[in-house]
Design a protein around this motif. Structure first.
Motif, PDB file in Angstrom:
ATOM      1  N   PHE A   1      -5.638  63.884  54.949  1.00 42.06           N
ATOM      2  CA  PHE A   1      -5.869  62.598  55.605  1.00 42.06           C
ATOM      3  C   PHE A   1      -4.641  62.218  56.417  1.00 42.06           C
ATOM      4  O   PHE A   1      -3.552  62.757  56.233  1.00 42.06           O
ATOM      5  N   LEU A   2      -4.836  61.257  57.336  1.00 40.63           N
ATOM      6  CA  LEU A   2      -3.749  60.749  58.163  1.00 40.63           C
ATOM      7  C   LEU A   2      -3.178  59.498  57.506  1.00 40.63           C
ATOM      8  O   LEU A   2      -3.914  58.569  57.171  1.00 40.63           O
ATOM      9  N   ALA A   3      -1.872  59.453  57.341  1.00 43.20           N
ATOM     10  CA  ALA A   3      -1.234  58.356  56.632  1.00 43.20           C
ATOM     11  C   ALA A   3      -1.481  57.021  57.324  1.00 43.20           C
ATOM     12  O   ALA A   3      -1.787  56.012  56.672  1.00 43.20           O
ATOM     13  N   ASP A   4      -1.346  56.999  58.665  1.00 43.61           N
ATOM     14  CA  ASP A   4      -1.531  55.738  59.390  1.00 43.61           C
ATOM     15  C   ASP A   4      -2.948  55.187  59.208  1.00 43.61           C
ATOM     16  O   ASP A   4      -3.153  53.979  59.069  1.00 43.61           O
ATOM     17  N   GLU A   5      -3.927  56.104  59.223  1.00 41.07           N
ATOM     18  CA  GLU A   5      -5.315  55.647  59.072  1.00 41.07           C
ATOM     19  C   GLU A   5      -5.552  55.070  57.674  1.00 41.07           C
ATOM     20  O   GLU A   5      -6.266  54.076  57.514  1.00 41.07           O
ATOM     21  N   PHE A   6      -4.945  55.689  56.651  1.00 41.68           N
ATOM     22  CA  PHE A   6      -5.133  55.170  55.303  1.00 41.68           C
ATOM     23  C   PHE A   6      -4.435  53.824  55.124  1.00 41.68           C
ATOM     24  O   PHE A   6      -4.906  52.972  54.369  1.00 41.68           O
TER      25      PHE A   6
ATOM     26  N   ALA B   1       2.385  66.953  46.505  1.00 40.28           N
ATOM     27  CA  ALA B   1       2.377  66.909  47.970  1.00 40.28           C
ATOM     28  C   ALA B   1       1.507  65.762  48.486  1.00 40.28           C
ATOM     29  O   ALA B   1       1.854  65.079  49.466  1.00 40.28           O
ATOM     30  N   ILE B   2       0.358  65.564  47.835  1.00 43.67           N
ATOM     31  CA  ILE B   2      -0.531  64.468  48.242  1.00 43.67           C
ATOM     32  C   ILE B   2       0.132  63.118  47.964  1.00 43.67           C
ATOM     33  O   ILE B   2       0.065  62.187  48.776  1.00 43.67           O
ATOM     34  N   LEU B   3       0.829  63.023  46.831  1.00 44.83           N
ATOM     35  CA  LEU B   3       1.506  61.771  46.520  1.00 44.83           C
ATOM     36  C   LEU B   3       2.586  61.461  47.544  1.00 44.83           C
ATOM     37  O   LEU B   3       2.828  60.288  47.880  1.00 44.83           O
ATOM     38  N   ALA B   4       3.224  62.518  48.064  1.00 45.76           N
ATOM     39  CA  ALA B   4       4.224  62.304  49.117  1.00 45.76           C
ATOM     40  C   ALA B   4       3.580  61.710  50.361  1.00 45.76           C
ATOM     41  O   ALA B   4       4.164  60.852  51.042  1.00 45.76           O
ATOM     42  N   ASP B   5       2.351  62.172  50.674  1.00 41.34           N
ATOM     43  CA  ASP B   5       1.637  61.611  51.835  1.00 41.34           C
ATOM     44  C   ASP B   5       1.321  60.126  51.611  1.00 41.34           C
ATOM     45  O   ASP B   5       1.418  59.310  52.535  1.00 41.34           O
ATOM     46  N   TYR B   6       0.931  59.793  50.397  1.00 40.97           N
ATOM     47  CA  TYR B   6       0.654  58.381  50.116  1.00 40.97           C
ATOM     48  C   TYR B   6       1.922  57.538  50.240  1.00 40.97           C
ATOM     49  O   TYR B   6       1.896  56.422  50.761  1.00 40.97           O
ATOM     50  N   ARG B   7       3.041  58.084  49.733  1.00 41.38           N
ATOM     51  CA  ARG B   7       4.294  57.341  49.870  1.00 41.38           C
ATOM     52  C   ARG B   7       4.639  57.140  51.338  1.00 41.38           C
ATOM     53  O   ARG B   7       5.132  56.075  51.735  1.00 41.38           O
ATOM     54  N   HIS B   8       4.372  58.174  52.125  1.00 39.99           N
ATOM     55  CA  HIS B   8       4.641  58.073  53.567  1.00 39.99           C
ATOM     56  C   HIS B   8       3.766  56.977  54.184  1.00 39.99           C
ATOM     57  O   HIS B   8       4.208  56.219  55.058  1.00 39.99           O
ATOM     58  N   ALA B   9       2.515  56.877  53.710  1.00 38.85           N
ATOM     59  CA  ALA B   9       1.595  55.889  54.277  1.00 38.85           C
ATOM     60  C   ALA B   9       1.997  54.470  53.897  1.00 38.85           C
ATOM     61  O   ALA B   9       1.933  53.554  54.722  1.00 38.85           O
ATOM     62  N   PHE B  10       2.447  54.263  52.658  1.00 41.35           N
ATOM     63  CA  PHE B  10       2.611  52.904  52.177  1.00 41.35           C
ATOM     64  C   PHE B  10       4.045  52.497  51.876  1.00 41.35           C
ATOM     65  O   PHE B  10       4.345  51.304  51.840  1.00 41.35           O
ATOM     66  N   LEU B  11       4.946  53.492  51.661  1.00 46.35           N
ATOM     67  CA  LEU B  11       6.291  53.122  51.248  1.00 46.35           C
ATOM     68  C   LEU B  11       7.373  53.558  52.210  1.00 46.35           C
ATOM     69  O   LEU B  11       8.503  53.093  52.118  1.00 46.35           O
ATOM     70  N   ALA B  12       7.089  54.476  53.129  1.00 48.09           N
ATOM     71  CA  ALA B  12       8.118  54.986  54.039  1.00 48.09           C
ATOM     72  C   ALA B  12       8.548  53.905  55.015  1.00 48.09           C
ATOM     73  O   ALA B  12       7.894  52.888  55.183  1.00 48.09           O
ATOM     74  N   ALA B  13       9.670  54.165  55.653  1.00 53.13           N
ATOM     75  CA  ALA B  13      10.194  53.210  56.625  1.00 53.13           C
ATOM     76  C   ALA B  13       9.213  53.040  57.777  1.00 53.13           C
ATOM     77  O   ALA B  13       8.534  53.967  58.180  1.00 53.13           O
ATOM     78  N   VAL B  14       9.157  51.821  58.309  1.00 54.40           N
ATOM     79  CA  VAL B  14       8.277  51.537  59.452  1.00 54.40           C
ATOM     80  C   VAL B  14       9.154  51.013  60.581  1.00 54.40           C
ATOM     81  O   VAL B  14       9.323  49.809  60.743  1.00 54.40           O
ATOM     82  N   PRO B  15       9.742  51.887  61.377  1.00 56.67           N
ATOM     83  CA  PRO B  15      10.556  51.427  62.490  1.00 56.67           C
ATOM     84  C   PRO B  15       9.687  50.767  63.560  1.00 56.67           C
ATOM     85  O   PRO B  15       8.470  50.800  63.491  1.00 56.67           O
ATOM     86  N   ASP B  16      10.343  50.215  64.581  1.00 61.65           N
ATOM     87  CA  ASP B  16       9.602  49.491  65.619  1.00 61.65           C
ATOM     88  C   ASP B  16       8.536  50.367  66.259  1.00 61.65           C
ATOM     89  O   ASP B  16       7.401  49.929  66.480  1.00 61.65           O
ATOM     90  N   GLU B  17       8.877  51.608  66.578  1.00 63.04           N
ATOM     91  CA  GLU B  17       7.917  52.476  67.250  1.00 63.04           C
ATOM     92  C   GLU B  17       6.732  52.784  66.338  1.00 63.04           C
ATOM     93  O   GLU B  17       5.581  52.817  66.767  1.00 63.04           O
TER      94      GLU B  17
END
Length: 454
Positions: free
Chosen positions: A171-176, A41-57
């Motif tokens: 932790f918050l993905a955006d902050e990391f 679950a924690i690794l999923a959060d890291y993927r969200h922080a660094f590998l997930a899509a980053v749309p304009d918003e």
């Protein structure tokens, strides 16, 4: 367990754009992130922080957060599309240590490592962080844990280096993401600083070697020059002494009268010229010895007023030729000096002779001894002659320098009298100072420290 290497997948971009943005070999600045955690679950959060899509918003939210935390710095808040991360995920500490070793070998080191503490059955995250830091001291280490068997104080004690941070889960993905990019920039600046410092150290060492070589050559040149002057002075003094001796015999007609009186006059001229030349050579020889450090003081006890009186007697004829009166104000009580008597007399002769040479006919030269409140002895040689400007007074203490001017150029000498006197005073731990005013006269003061005065 093999190391997983995952990179950011941006939707709505062609494969070519994604490859251009995220390939480390492209030369672009990429923040390489190492994650060490065994919880899916924690690794999923890291993927969200660094590998997930980053749309304009999402990019706008990220930039707003970065601007709020760090201001409008262009480095802390990269432009949209300039956020580049490469992620490596490990589930055990030993695996992460090997990943750091491999990254260094490939010259693609990690900027930041996020490490969990409890990762059974392997080593704990704090131990892994210590070993990773031994491999790469510039690696930024972030301990991220929800529950730890190791107390927080112990973690802080063990990870005392400057690149250590501690966070509590969740932790918050955006902050990391922002934290990783900021630490990446920090590491880049540290590496630039160390490279600059290393270059500076190399440059300083190179210049130091050049200076040592130049100094060695200068010292060798000074030694050769001093040796040459000393040898030449000795070679010249031998025939000069013969010339002086024989001309003195002829001048005094010691072996009988000379038929032509003109020969006697010529012998007197030869004698005075040879005496002058010998004095010049003696000055050069003295200065070369002093410059080469070859003068050692032969110290004894001497009366300062008696030494002054001796110098006055030797120069009485020179003073009488210019109708100059030499006045000596003695101390009310006897002052004895622990000094090299011959060298102090040499200084006094130089100073009094200068005062006579640069005084007008009919003037007076005053010599005064004083005991200061500090116990030091001072001897002042005062004249009312032509004087000097401050610039001329400074030049007078430089070797082989004579002051410009019709009057001074007419005076014979090497320009070594004052430099030799200054050097001899320094050998006695004393001082020589000049106070002068053009057209009004000069006061030259020599000082002997209290330790030499009885």
């Amino acid at each position: 367990m093999p190391i997983q290497r995952e990179k950011m997948m941006l939707p709505e971009r062609t494969p070519e754009m994604i490859t251009a943005n995220l390939t480390a070999d492209s030369g672009q600045d990429i923040c390489r992130v190492l994650v060490v955690d065994d919880e899916p679950a924690i690794l999923a959060d890291y993927r969200h922080a660094f590998l997930a899509a980053v749309p304009d918003e999402g990019a706008k939210v990220y930039s707003d957060l970065a601007a709020e935390l760090f201001g409008d710095s262009s480095e802390a808040v990269p432009a949209q599309g300039a956020i580049k991360f490469a992620l490596v995920i490990c589930s055990q500490g030993a695996e992460a240590i090997e990943a750091v070793r491999l990254a260094l070998a490939e010259q693609r080191p990690f900027s930041v490592a996020f490490i969990d503490v409890r990762m059974p059955p392997g080593i704990d995250g704090v131990t892994a962080a210590e070993r990773m830091h031994e491999l790469d001291q510039s690696l930024n280490t972030v301990i991220v844990t929800g529950y730890s068997d190791i107390p927080r104080k112990e973690i802080a004690t063990r990870l005392t280096y400057g690149n250590f941070l501690y966070f509590q889960k969740p932790f918050l993905a955006d902050e990391f993401m922002q934290l990783a990019w900021t630490l990446h920039i920090k590491r880049q600046r540290e590496l630039e600083y160390h490279a600059l410092n290393e270059n500076l150290r190399d440059e300083v060492e190179r210049r130091s070697v050049e200076i040592r070589v130049a100094l060695g050559k200068a010292l060798e040149g000074a030694r050769v020059k001093s040796s040459f002057l000393s040898n030449m002075s000795h070679e010249l003094r031998t025939p000069l002494n013969a010339i002086i001796g024989f001309s003195d015999i002829i001048q005094g007609q010691h072996f009988g009268p000379i038929g032509q009186a003109r020969y006697v006059d010529y012998a007197a001229d030869i004698n005075s010229s040879a005496q002058h030349l010998l004095n010049l050579i003696n000055d050069v020889l003295d200065f070369s010895k002093i410059e080469a450090g070859g003068v050692a003081l032969n110290e004894a006890i001497a009366d300062v007023d008696e030494m002054i009186a001796f110098a006055i007697r030797l120069l009485a004829v020179r003073a009488a030729q210019k109708d100059i009166e030499i006045r000596h104000a003695r101390l009310p009580q006897q002052a004895l000096l622990n000094c090299d008597e011959r060298r102090v007399k040499q200084v006094l002769l130089n100073l009094i002779l200068n005062a006579i040479k640069f005084s007008h006919a009919g003037a007076a030269v005053d010599i005064r001894s004083e005991l200061g409140a500090d116990g030091a002895l001072r001897v002042l040689v005062i004249d009312t002659g032509i004087g000097m400007t401050p610039r001329q007074a400074a030049l007078a203490l430089q070797p082989f320098t004579q002051i410009d001017g019709a009057f001074t150029r007419s005076q014979e000498g090497t320009g070594l009298g004052l430099p030799i006197s200054l050097a001899l005073m320094k050998l006695h731990e004393g001082e020589l100072a000049i106070a002068s005013e053009a057209g009004k006269g000069t006061v030259v003061t020599i000082s002997i420290p209290a330790a030499r005065v009885r």
